[in-house]
Write a protein that holds these residues in place. Structure first.
Motif, PDB file in Angstrom:
ATOM      1  N   ASN A 213     -26.492  25.740  35.495  1.00 55.03           N
ATOM      2  CA  ASN A 213     -27.549  26.513  34.858  1.00 55.03           C
ATOM      3  C   ASN A 213     -29.540  26.417  35.184  1.00 55.03           C
ATOM      4  O   ASN A 213     -30.096  25.774  34.784  1.00 55.03           O
ATOM      5  CB  ASN A 213     -27.529  26.655  33.399  1.00 55.03           C
ATOM      6  CG  ASN A 213     -28.220  27.644  32.507  1.00 55.03           C
ATOM      7  OD1 ASN A 213     -29.340  28.080  31.999  1.00 55.03           O
ATOM      8  ND2 ASN A 213     -27.591  28.367  31.597  1.00 55.03           N
ATOM      9  N   GLU A 214     -30.258  27.417  35.477  1.00 53.63           N
ATOM     10  CA  GLU A 214     -30.880  27.902  35.441  1.00 53.63           C
ATOM     11  C   GLU A 214     -32.038  27.441  34.874  1.00 53.63           C
ATOM     12  O   GLU A 214     -33.032  27.602  34.351  1.00 53.63           O
ATOM     13  CB  GLU A 214     -31.146  28.926  36.831  1.00 53.63           C
ATOM     14  CG  GLU A 214     -31.622  28.692  37.754  1.00 53.63           C
ATOM     15  CD  GLU A 214     -30.823  27.981  38.804  1.00 53.63           C
ATOM     16  OE1 GLU A 214     -32.605  26.904  38.755  1.00 53.63           O
ATOM     17  OE2 GLU A 214     -30.012  27.008  39.016  1.00 53.63           O
ATOM     18  N   GLU A 263     -24.455  32.580  27.216  1.00 51.19           N
ATOM     19  CA  GLU A 263     -25.843  32.382  27.911  1.00 51.19           C
ATOM     20  C   GLU A 263     -25.967  30.931  26.356  1.00 51.19           C
ATOM     21  O   GLU A 263     -26.250  31.167  25.772  1.00 51.19           O
ATOM     22  CB  GLU A 263     -26.667  33.473  27.637  1.00 51.19           C
ATOM     23  CG  GLU A 263     -26.423  34.468  28.360  1.00 51.19           C
ATOM     24  CD  GLU A 263     -26.803  34.523  29.650  1.00 51.19           C
ATOM     25  OE1 GLU A 263     -27.245  32.758  30.359  1.00 51.19           O
ATOM     26  OE2 GLU A 263     -26.284  35.433  30.550  1.00 51.19           O
ATOM     27  N   TRP A 264     -26.520  29.867  27.514  1.00 51.90           N
ATOM     28  CA  TRP A 264     -27.093  28.784  26.693  1.00 51.90           C
ATOM     29  C   TRP A 264     -28.082  29.119  26.476  1.00 51.90           C
ATOM     30  O   TRP A 264     -29.322  29.930  26.739  1.00 51.90           O
ATOM     31  CB  TRP A 264     -27.104  27.467  28.193  1.00 51.90           C
ATOM     32  CG  TRP A 264     -25.653  26.746  28.442  1.00 51.90           C
ATOM     33  CD1 TRP A 264     -24.897  27.613  29.184  1.00 51.90           C
ATOM     34  CD2 TRP A 264     -25.462  26.634  26.930  1.00 51.90           C
ATOM     35  NE1 TRP A 264     -24.235  26.671  29.081  1.00 51.90           N
ATOM     36  CE2 TRP A 264     -24.017  26.182  28.080  1.00 51.90           C
ATOM     37  CE3 TRP A 264     -25.162  26.058  26.018  1.00 51.90           C
ATOM     38  CZ2 TRP A 264     -22.789  25.659  27.322  1.00 51.90           C
ATOM     39  CZ3 TRP A 264     -23.977  24.758  24.964  1.00 51.90           C
ATOM     40  CH2 TRP A 264     -23.044  24.808  25.736  1.00 51.90           C
TER      41      TRP A 264
END
Length: 659
Positions: A213-214, A263-264
Motif C-alpha cells: 500500500n503506497e 482503505e488503510w
C-alpha cells in the motif's frame, strides 16, 4: 540481514594517529553509520599505500560488515587484522563470532577461549565463556529433523532482501528492499517497504508479488514487520524516522493503521513506543489481547528484549512489561510470533544457538517457562528468524543461510512438518449455564446454546439440562476462538468467547492411542431488565451509582453497564440517550450539570469501548434537576439520586454495523 537496517546506530571507536585524508574520510562515514559506503573508502585507503596501517584498516572493514549485520563477511578482514598484529578493540571477540557465523565452530571456540583468558571487557569475557559451553553442546542442534522439509520460496524471493512473512487474508505480507528508489548508506541497499504475495493453489511457493500500500510505504523511510488483528481491520508495523533531528521520535517506532472503507488510514505512532528507544517486530497474539514487540528501552537485560503490552477496556495498548530473564538475555531477542496453541516463537543470538540468530520456542507448563532451540533445518550458522505458521504443520521463516537455492541476502523459506501423528486427541466443549444472582448464581435449565466457529458459522446447537449442563458434539480445532451464544426467554442473550489456544494436551502426557478431552466453559445469563421498555420513556439502570463528587465507573457499575452492552448488541437498531443524575448537596446547579455530564460521558465511553457504535448512544447530564427523592437527607437517599437512566430514542432507523 538487512532487517537490522532498522536496527541500532553505529558505535564510534575513538583514536588519534596520523593517516591519509582518504582514511579520515572513511572514518567519518563509519562514524555516521554509512558502513557500506565506508567499506569502499577504506579499501581505497589501503590501495593508496597505507600498508603499515593494514591491520587497523582491515579491522574497520570487518566492523563495517559486522555493524551492517553481515558478520560472516567480516571474518577474513578480522583474520587479516590479527595477522597484521592488530589486537585492539576486542577484535578477537568479534573474530570468534564471525567464525561461528561461518560454521567454523572449533576455531571459534579457540578464539572465545583466547578472549576469555586475556580480554579486557568483563561482559564480553562472560559471553565468551558462555559461547565455549554452547559450542561444546552443539551436536544435538546440528542433527537434521527427519520429517521437517524446508524449501526456498524462489518465486517470492529476489536478489534483494525478503523477510518477516505474516499472513493476512490469504496473502503473505513481507518486508523487502526490492525496487527501492533511494539507497540506505549503512548497507548500500534500498529502504525497506511492505509487499504481499498472492499464494496460488496448493503450491505455497508459487504466486505473484505486489506492493502492499503506497499510503503505508513512504520514500526514505523503512517500513517493516507488520502484524494484523484477527479480523484484519488493524495493522501494526515498524517504521524508521526520517533522520531529521527535529523529529519527536528519533528511533524506529511502532505505528498503527486501521482499515476503513477498504482503505488503510494514515499510520499513527503507537503511544507505547518509546521516543528514544528502538521498538519493532510487533506481533499480535491470536486472541488479540496482547501485543509482543522487540525493544532496547531501559529496563531490559541487554541488546533487544521482547516486551508485551495488553489491551485495556478502552481498546488501547497499555501496561508494557518485559517478558523476563527466561526469554530475554544479554544478547538480542526479536521477531516474536505467538501461535494458536499459545507457544511463543522468537529469534535470539543470546540463547545457545548454531550461529547468529536462531529460532526458539518458549512454552509454559505448570507455571514454568521452557526455552527450546528448534535446531536444524530451521536454524543454520547464519541468521534464521521471523517464523510464522499457516497451520499447525506448515509455515514460513526468514534466513540468510548459504544454501544452493539462496537468491539474495535474506530469503523467505517454506517449511512443512511431516512428522506422523503418534496419538490422536478429540477435543469437545461442555459446560454449565447459570442465572446471575446478587448473592449466589443458580443453575439454569432449558437454555438454548449455539457454538459458533471463528468464521461466524453455527456448527452446533443444544439445550442445558435440568441441572444446567450442556455439551457440544463437534470436535474442536485447537488454536481457534469459538463463541457460545446462550438464549432464554426473559433473559439477555449472552455471548461467551472460548479460545482453545494453550489448551492442547502435550503428546508426551498421553497414554492411549486415542483420547477424548472435554473442555469446560460456563455461561451466566442475566434477567432482561430492559424487557418492555418503550420508546420515549425514561428507565433507571439499577446499581449504577457514583461515589460522592466522582465520575469514575465503579466495578459494580461496570457489571450493570455490561448488561446494557448486551442489550444493545441484541437490538442493533436501537439508539439511546444515557443520562446521568447527581444529588443536590452543597453544589451549584451549574456544577452539578457539569459533574453529571462527566458521569454520562464516562459511562458512554465505557460502553463504546465494548464495541458499541458511538452513533447509537448520546450522553446527557441532568444535574440534580430530576431527583428520585425530593429533599433527600440520608446517604442512601442521595445515592438513589446519583443514578443513571436510559431513554430509547428510536428503534427502527438503520444504523452502521458494530465493529
Amino acid at each position: 540481514m538487512k532487517k537490522f537496517t532498522l536496527y541500532f546506530v553505529s558505535l564510534s571507536i575513538l583514536f588519534s594517529w596520523g593517516c591519509s585524508s582518504t582514511f579520515k574520510t572513511a572514518r567519518k562515514k563509519y562514524d555516521r553509520g554509512e558502513f557500506n559506503t565506508a567499506i569502499g573508502v577504506f579499501e581505497k585507503a589501503m590501495k593508496e599505500g597505507n600498508s603499515k596501517n593494514a591491520g587497523r584498516i582491515n579491522f574497520y572493514i570487518g566492523e563495517c560488515y559486522r555493524l551492517s549485520n553481515r558478520i560472516w563477511e567480516a571474518e577474513p578482514y578480522y583474520t587479516q587484522a590479527l595477522q597484521a598484529g592488530f589486537t585492539e578493540n576486542d577484535v578477537i571477540f568479534h573474530h570468534a563470532y564471525a567464525l561461528k557465523a561461518n560454521g567454523r565452530y572449533e576455531e571459534a571456540s579457540a578464539k572465545f577461549q583466547q578472549y576469555f583468558t586475556s580480554g579486557g571487557d568483563l561482559n564480553k569475557r562472560r559471553r565468551a565463556k558462555e559461547e565455549i559451553e554452547i559450542i561444546k553442546n552443539l551436536a544435538p542442534l546440528l542433527e537434521e529433523h527427519e520429517y521437517i522439509k524446508v524449501t526456498n520460496c524462489e518465486a517470492l524471493n529476489s536478489s534483494n532482501s525478503e523477510y518477516a512473512p505474516v499472513f493476512y487474508q490469504d496473502r503473505l505480507v513481507f518486508t523487502s528492499n526490492r525496487d527501492a528508489e533511494k539507497v540506505y548508506e549503512a548497507t548500500g541497499t534500498g529502504f525497506t517497504d511492505l509487499f504481499y504475495y498472492n499464494i496460488q493453489d496448493q503450491d505455497l511457493c508459487n504466486g505473484t508479488v505486489e506492493r502492499f500500500n503506497e499510503f503505508i510505504n513512504l520514500p526514505e523511510f523503512h517500513e517493516a514487520s507488520p502484524t494484523f488483528s484477527h479480523n484484519g481491520k488493524t495493522m501494526i508495523f515498524a517504521r524508521s524516522n526520517s533522520g531529521k533531528k527535529k523529529e519527536e521520535y528519533q528511533e524506529v517506532n511502532l505505528y498503527i493503521s486501521r482499515l476503513e472503507d477498504d482503505e488503510w488510514s494514515e499510520p499513527e505512532v503507537l503511544p507505547i513506543s518509546a521516543k528514544d528507544a528502538w521498538d519493532g517486530c510487533p506481533a499480535i497474539s491470536a486472541d488479540g489481547k496482547t501485543l509482543y514487540f522487540a525493544s532496547n528501552r531501559p529496563g531490559g537485560y541487554g541488546g533487544l528484549d521482547i516486551w508485551r503490552a495488553t489491551k485495556n477496556s478502552r481498546g488501547q495498548w497499555a501496561r508494557v512489561s518485559n517478558l523476563g530473564s527466561k526469554v530475554n538475555t544479554s544478547g538480542n531477542e526479536m521477531f516474536p510470533f505467538v501461535s494458536r496453541d499459545a507457544k511463543l516463537y522468537f529469534a535470539s543470538d543470546g540463547h545457545p544457538g548454531i550461529g547468529g540468530l536462531d529460532i526458539f520456542v518458549a512454552t509454559r507448563k505448570s507455571g514454568k517457562i521452557n526455552i527450546e532451540n528448534m535446531g536444524k533445518p530451521y536454524n543454520s550458522p547464519a541468521d534464521d528468524f521471523a517464523l510464522t505458521f499457516k497451520d499447525p504443520k506448515t509455515g514460513f521463516f526468514s534466513s540468510n543461510r548459504n544454501s544452493a537455492t539462496a537468491k539474495g541476502d535474506d530469503d523467505i523459506y517454506y517449511f512443512v512438518d511431516e512428522t506422523p501423528e503418534l496419538k490422536k486427541v478429540n477435543y469437545y466443549l461442555a459446560g454449565t449455564a447459570y442465572e446471575e444472582k446478587e448473592v449466589e448464581n443458580e443453575l439454569l435449565s432449558n437454555v438454548a446454546l449455539a457454538l459458533i466457529n471463528d468464521l461466524g458459522e453455527r456448527i452446533d446447537s443444544t439445550y442445558s439440562d435440568s441441572v444446567g449442563r450442556y455439551r457440544f458434539e463437534p470436535k474442536l480445532l485447537m488454536g481457534v476462538t469459538y463463541t457460545i451464544v446462550a438464549e432464554k426467554d426473559s433473559f439477555l442473550v449472552q455471548e461467551v468467547e472460548y479460545p482453545t489456544a494453550g489448551k492442547e494436551v502435550d503428546q508426551k502426557d498421553l497414554t492411549e492411542p486415542e483420547t477424548d478431552i472435554v473442555l469446560e466453559s460456563e455461561v451466566h445469563l442475566a434477567k432482561d431488565i430492559f424487557r418492555g421498555i418503550e420508546t420515549g420513556k425514561m428507565f433507571t439502570l439499577e446499581n449504577i451509582y457514583y461515589d460522592y463528587d466522582k465520575f469514575d465507573i465503579r466495578t459494580d457499575a461496570a457489571k450493570e453497564l455490561d448488561k446494557l452492552v448486551t442489550f444493545l448488541k441484541s437490538n442493533p437498531d436501537i439508539r439511546i440517550e444515557l443520562g446521568s443524575h447527581t444529588d443536590s448537596r452543597e453544589r451549584t446547579r451549574g456544577y452539578n450539570i457539569r459533574l453529571s455530564k462527566k458521569r454520562a460521558k464516562a459511562a458512554v465511553d465505557y460502553i463504546v469501548s465494548k464495541g458499541i457504535n458511538p452513533d447509537r448512544i448520546e450522553a446527557k447530564g441532568y444535574g440534580a434537576t430530576l431527583p428520585v427523592v425530593e429533599d433527600a437527607i440520608t446517604e442512601e437517599e442521595h445515592q438513589l439520586n446519583r443514578r443513571t437512566t436510559i431513554f430509547i430514542l428510536d428503534d427502527g432507523e438503520a444504523l452502521p454495523e458494530e465493529e
